[in-house]
Write an enzyme that holds these catalytic residues in place. Sequence first.
Site, PDB file in Angstrom:
ATOM      1  N   HIS A 231       7.532 124.390  34.721  1.00 28.95           N
ATOM      2  CA  HIS A 231       6.623 124.477  33.342  1.00 28.95           C
ATOM      3  C   HIS A 231       7.494 125.213  32.483  1.00 28.95           C
ATOM      4  O   HIS A 231       7.545 126.481  32.583  1.00 28.95           O
ATOM      5  CB  HIS A 231       5.314 125.136  33.819  1.00 28.95           C
ATOM      6  CG  HIS A 231       4.413 124.230  34.837  1.00 28.95           C
ATOM      7  ND1 HIS A 231       3.400 123.541  34.242  1.00 28.95           N
ATOM      8  CD2 HIS A 231       4.452 124.348  36.233  1.00 28.95           C
ATOM      9  CE1 HIS A 231       2.784 123.017  35.329  1.00 28.95           C
ATOM     10  NE2 HIS A 231       3.262 123.470  36.478  1.00 28.95           N
ATOM     11  N   THR A 232       8.533 124.331  31.767  1.00 29.37           N
ATOM     12  CA  THR A 232       9.346 125.098  31.017  1.00 29.37           C
ATOM     13  C   THR A 232       8.892 126.128  29.914  1.00 29.37           C
ATOM     14  O   THR A 232       9.270 127.191  29.532  1.00 29.37           O
ATOM     15  CB  THR A 232      10.208 124.002  30.343  1.00 29.37           C
ATOM     16  OG1 THR A 232       9.379 123.308  29.478  1.00 29.37           O
ATOM     17  CG2 THR A 232      11.019 123.554  31.051  1.00 29.37           C
ATOM     18  N   CYS A 233       7.478 125.748  29.330  1.00 32.35           N
ATOM     19  CA  CYS A 233       6.970 126.560  28.246  1.00 32.35           C
ATOM     20  C   CYS A 233       6.733 128.071  28.900  1.00 32.35           C
ATOM     21  O   CYS A 233       6.699 129.102  28.217  1.00 32.35           O
ATOM     22  CB  CYS A 233       5.489 126.070  28.019  1.00 32.35           C
ATOM     23  SG  CYS A 233       5.728 124.577  27.059  1.00 32.35           S
ATOM     24  N   PHE A 234       6.312 128.194  29.948  1.00 34.85           N
ATOM     25  CA  PHE A 234       5.974 129.278  30.822  1.00 34.85           C
ATOM     26  C   PHE A 234       6.981 130.027  31.774  1.00 34.85           C
ATOM     27  O   PHE A 234       6.968 130.885  32.412  1.00 34.85           O
ATOM     28  CB  PHE A 234       4.732 129.273  31.737  1.00 34.85           C
ATOM     29  CG  PHE A 234       3.589 128.624  31.002  1.00 34.85           C
ATOM     30  CD1 PHE A 234       3.043 129.394  29.907  1.00 34.85           C
ATOM     31  CD2 PHE A 234       3.252 127.608  31.164  1.00 34.85           C
ATOM     32  CE1 PHE A 234       1.818 128.617  29.002  1.00 34.85           C
ATOM     33  CE2 PHE A 234       2.213 126.673  30.600  1.00 34.85           C
ATOM     34  CZ  PHE A 234       1.376 127.706  29.572  1.00 34.85           C
TER      35      PHE A 234
ATOM     36  N   TRP B   7       4.724 120.336  31.353  1.00 34.64           N
ATOM     37  CA  TRP B   7       4.106 121.411  30.304  1.00 34.64           C
ATOM     38  C   TRP B   7       3.330 122.538  31.206  1.00 34.64           C
ATOM     39  O   TRP B   7       2.600 122.485  31.929  1.00 34.64           O
ATOM     40  CB  TRP B   7       3.005 120.997  29.442  1.00 34.64           C
ATOM     41  CG  TRP B   7       2.674 121.684  28.337  1.00 34.64           C
ATOM     42  CD1 TRP B   7       3.370 122.252  27.376  1.00 34.64           C
ATOM     43  CD2 TRP B   7       1.061 122.518  28.379  1.00 34.64           C
ATOM     44  NE1 TRP B   7       2.766 123.308  26.504  1.00 34.64           N
ATOM     45  CE2 TRP B   7       1.540 123.361  27.452  1.00 34.64           C
ATOM     46  CE3 TRP B   7       0.266 122.505  29.016  1.00 34.64           C
ATOM     47  CZ2 TRP B   7       0.442 124.093  27.067  1.00 34.64           C
ATOM     48  CZ3 TRP B   7      -0.919 123.165  28.786  1.00 34.64           C
ATOM     49  CH2 TRP B   7      -0.768 123.977  27.789  1.00 34.64           C
TER      50      TRP B   7
END
Length: 861
Positions: A825-828, A861
Amino acid sequence: MSATAALDAYRRHAKRRRDAPDHALPSSKQPVMTTATAHSSASASASSSGAGASSSSIYAPPRSFHFFVRATDSKTIAIHAAWDDTVAAVLAHLADCGYGRDLRLLYAGRQLAPEDTIASLALPPDSTLHLAARLRSTPHPKAWQLASHIASTATAATAEAVSTAAYYLDELVNQYIACADPESVETRRDRRALGDTHSTENHTAEYLDIFLQSGAAIALVRLYLSNSSFLRSYAERAIRCFLTTEPAPLPPTVMPETVPVLFEFCRLLSLTAGNKDSLYKSCRHTLGSMLGSPLSHRASSKSPNKVIEQVLPFAREIAETVLYGLASESMMVPKTDLEELSNFFKVLRLQVRLWMPDGPMAKNLYSRECKRGWVWELHELSMNLLKRADECLKRLEMDLSSLSSDSRGVIETQPLWSNRLHILAILTELDFISAIYEDVAHNLRFVLLAHKAPLNALVRCSKRNENLHWLVKHKDLLCFEARRNLVLMLFSEGKDDYGELHEMLIDRSHLLDESFEYITQARPSELHSGLFMEFKNEEATGPGVLREWFCMVCQALFSPQQVLFLPCPNDQRRFYLNGTSAVDPLHLKYFIFSGRVIGLALMHKVQVGIVLDRTLFLHLAGRSITLEDIAAADPFTYASCKRILEMGAADIDDLTLTFSRDVHTLGSRRTIELCPGGQDIPVNISNREHYIDLLIKNIFVDSISDQLASFAKGFSDILVNPKLQKVFFGCLDLEDFDRMLGGSNNNINLKDWRSHTQYNGYKEKDRCINWFWKAVESMSIEQQRRLLFFWTSVKYLPSDGFGGLGSKLYIYKQLESADHLPSSHTCFYRLCLPPYPSFRVMQSQLQKITQEHVSCSFGTW
């Protein structure tokens, strides 16, 4: 002295402010009342009547009447006359005082008949009449009537018998303001009634001057000083009509013209109610806002000396309040006080510039003996502020020195430290003043140099403030983080609401073409809100996908196949503009696109792994390019020029060079003259340096001027103010820009990586975690970057390593079988890792996701 008595004294001694003589009118039926007698009588009446007494009890002794006459020379004359004196007698007395014989007296917009007596006129106490020559009527009778009605209504109200009409004073004032507005319904209706439907004249200033001349302002202040809370509230509501924005703001045509009215209210309230009074503070604050507004042009129409003398008392008063706050234990200063200080100082600076347009004054010009007292006073006021700011910086430095090295970077984000940013605002005001006084500039630099640590801390935690551009002059005192924050404030802060972001849906197979359409067709204001990125047929969205998009687009844009940029021969990560880019008919639009993408990457704080050549950076910064600057982009030309500079006269002559150069483009050759007639000017030992300067300018500026202009325009489109592009690059060195845009190109520090990683479902000493880090350690540098990119969409770390990411990295335990690959989850910054049964399996699965075609577009996401 009571407040009312103070106001009466103010009126009686108006001649100190207006050079107004006080006159007693001779009368055959009443002895002449001398000036001293008139003042004594009024004072005695005021003392006996108290603050709440009516005006008639103060100014109307049984057999005489006290009123004012506004003369043609703008002086105000105090008159004492008997009730049975005629208007003709008053005019005769004024003629004897030197005001001429052919005179008229006006009241409320009408001319008074010479045979009328004072008693028959039924004038309100303390009335103001107007003296005019060869004038039979006023052009604004309605304004006079309404203003006089406001004055008489306020004067007639008493604490014992509250006038019902006083309740509507605010409505009367609003009606007057509407009449002063040339665009109001009332004004248009009056024009239609007069048959004047095409007039565009603006009489707002004249209307507001009538409001003052009629005595309405004085009457409202006297009513505000009443002992009755009801009367005070009626008067306050009426006065606040010039201050309030509810239910509607003042009309734009009226607002800038209210400055004289606000000045009058401030003077009257300061003298009577005192500078602690809430209404006075509101009037002063509004006055400062009006004076500081670009809409206000009233002040600039007067002489600079007069405006400075008017404004300086208010600036001194608010400066003393600010000095008191800075000296307190908390060093706190309310935001409204800072705004007032800034507004009044802004007016003073502008007026001083009009008076003295040629730069800072030398110290010998502002001594105590200076003929213009304000010059010395403003200087002393500025030096007191600088001294107090110096003391505050010393205290802040002690706070920083008491912290451990580990916690110094944290203190700047704490509310207590952020609440001290007003000290930086004070320094900003002093920088403005330093353009006036030579020694203020010198002492300000000394203070900043002595307190670099707290200065950097203040700049690092500052929010958007366009007034901080002055720090460019002192960028040598600022650390990289402070300089970076200065330039990031030149970008929009973006929006958190996805609905306001500029949305893009991109097909990976047409990445560059579709991205070009989305970015170039958008208005700059749409891009300022930020970007929302999504790839077609993929579920992942959010900041991680956006970071991935930036890296991929920049990689495509700066590819040699696009003929837009060329890598420097000795540094394939550094690029300069390709002079042959014109082979692509859309190359200029693509340069605009490139500039926008670079600006957006900086705005979103994404390091894309590429950097710009020094020649391109210097052009964007508006600086000239020298021989040493071209070494990376064109080492051949650099070496040739160096040899020319080292040659003797005979060797240079043997080269047979002229002030021209040959250019080969698409198989054709042409000659470009470096100056008019350059082909006929030989290069020799005396002009070789000039030749080299022109050669460098032609290669790196003139020959690619269209490309440079397009790239610069695209970049400036992303700034909040495109005119600040030179300020942006003026704040930075090339190395700073490299760190912001390219990130770190060094090897990844595994120890730093591990120290910034936390675990969920795992523990740091678990077998799987040890296998994971052992597998990462065995990877090549490029594989480590691909793993990091898969995990975070960050391929190039900030210059300060993992600590610059703004968040920890996380490894989550994923309850999947061993044949499943890790996910992210690249956003986090979250990596989901299955509990693999052995090191060999762990290493094999990680090797799979570090393949180039897998590490991209594999995150969720």
